[in-house]
Every structure is written in structure tokens, then in C-alpha cells.
Design a protein around this motif. Sequence first.
Motif: not given
Length: 234
Positions: A8-11, A149-151, A164-166, A171-173
Motif C-alpha cells: 500500500t502506498i499513500g500520497f 482520505e481527507i483528514v 489497516s483499513k485500506v 508495516e506493509r505501507a
Amino acid sequence: MSLRPLTTIGFDADDTLWQNEQFYRLTERHFTALLADYAEGDHVSERLLEAEKRNLGHYGFGIKGFTLSMIETAIEITEGHVPAKTISRILDVGRELLAHPVETLPHVRETLEALTGNYLLVMITKGDLFDQERKLAQSGLGDLFDAVEIVSDKTAVTYRRIFSKVGDGPERAMMVGNSLKSDVVPAIAAGSYGVFVPHELTWVIEHVEEPREAPRFRKIDHLGELRGLIDNLR
């Protein structure tokens, strides 16, 4: 058979996917010009920054809070004598900021297109809900993300919850962004990789020291280097 270490990759969005801070700087120059009869530009900017810091807990991040901080600063600097016409003009420049064009940064589209399908991609951004949704729609990048996700803020708790949700957990993100304070340090604290992509303009509130000793800290010059970095993790 071992699991792939990254799924998983967050931007981050502003100043990672598209230009943002430059429009705030332009608006601030307009604002200081409006108060030129009352104070020097540097003094106005200092007072505005103080107001922004005070108001983050009330208004959060984004253009609406910035506009309210400009109005508050104008009232303070003029000792309550700011003309109604000036207040009206401050509201105008705030609305203009909400309408600025979306200018994606170099290497963004090709990088996302290369990663989509191979990784779960999630845009994680803070700011005004309507404004962030507008920019994502105008960017043409929305279809490349598995989640958005707009937080209200970005903390280690935020990243643990989202990854964890997406995905398969923090640990794998990996989180990629231009802000060490919001994108990198808390992601690493959550157990993820934190990839710092510097931008020439970054809000002073977002400045902290690079966590160079952290094993999961990485730094690249631009998003075009991200795929090579990911390949080296395998």
C-alpha cells in the motif's frame, strides 16, 4: 513463500501531487498590500502566521481557516479600525484562492499509472473537504487511487487507521509527501516507510528535522524516482 514487503502506498496531495503553497504565498502578498497603510509587509506576515498557529485548533487546515486568520490579523493590526471595504477584499482573495487552477507536479501521472494495479494507492490529505475534492476532480488523477482520505490532521494514529483499513497494515505501507512533519515522521512512527519529496515552498509550520537515523526513512528529489526506490525494497 515470503510476503511482498510493500502493498500500500499513500500520497499526500498539496505540493506532492499538485502545486498549492505558491497560491497561498501570492494571496499573502495581496493581503500585506491591503494593510500597507498600517504596517510593513514582514510585520503583517509575522502576525498572520501567529494567528494561523493559534487558529489551527479551531479551524483546522485549509483556505477557510486561512481567510479567517487574515481577517483576525487585519482587525488586530488596525486596532479594530479595518474598513469594511478591506474586509470585503480579504474575503475576495480568499475566494480566489479556492478557485485557483490545479497544476500537477512533474512525474506525478506517469508514476501513479505505473504503480496502480500493482499496489493499493490512497491519497491522504488534510484541508478543506470541498477544496480537496475539487482539486482531485480537476487533476484528473482520481481514477488512479483505490481510496481517498481527507483528514483533519496527520498523526501516527491516522496512518495506522488508514493503512489497516485500506491495506495490510502500516508495516506493509509507505507514505509519500513533501512535509516531514505531517507525511513522513508520523508515518514512520506508525511503522510505515516515510518518503520525503522536498518542495521548494513548504509552509513553515510543517518544518522539522529529517529523521535520518530511522530505518524506514527515505528521500528522493522528485516522484520520478519513486519506482526505483520501491524496486530496491524488494
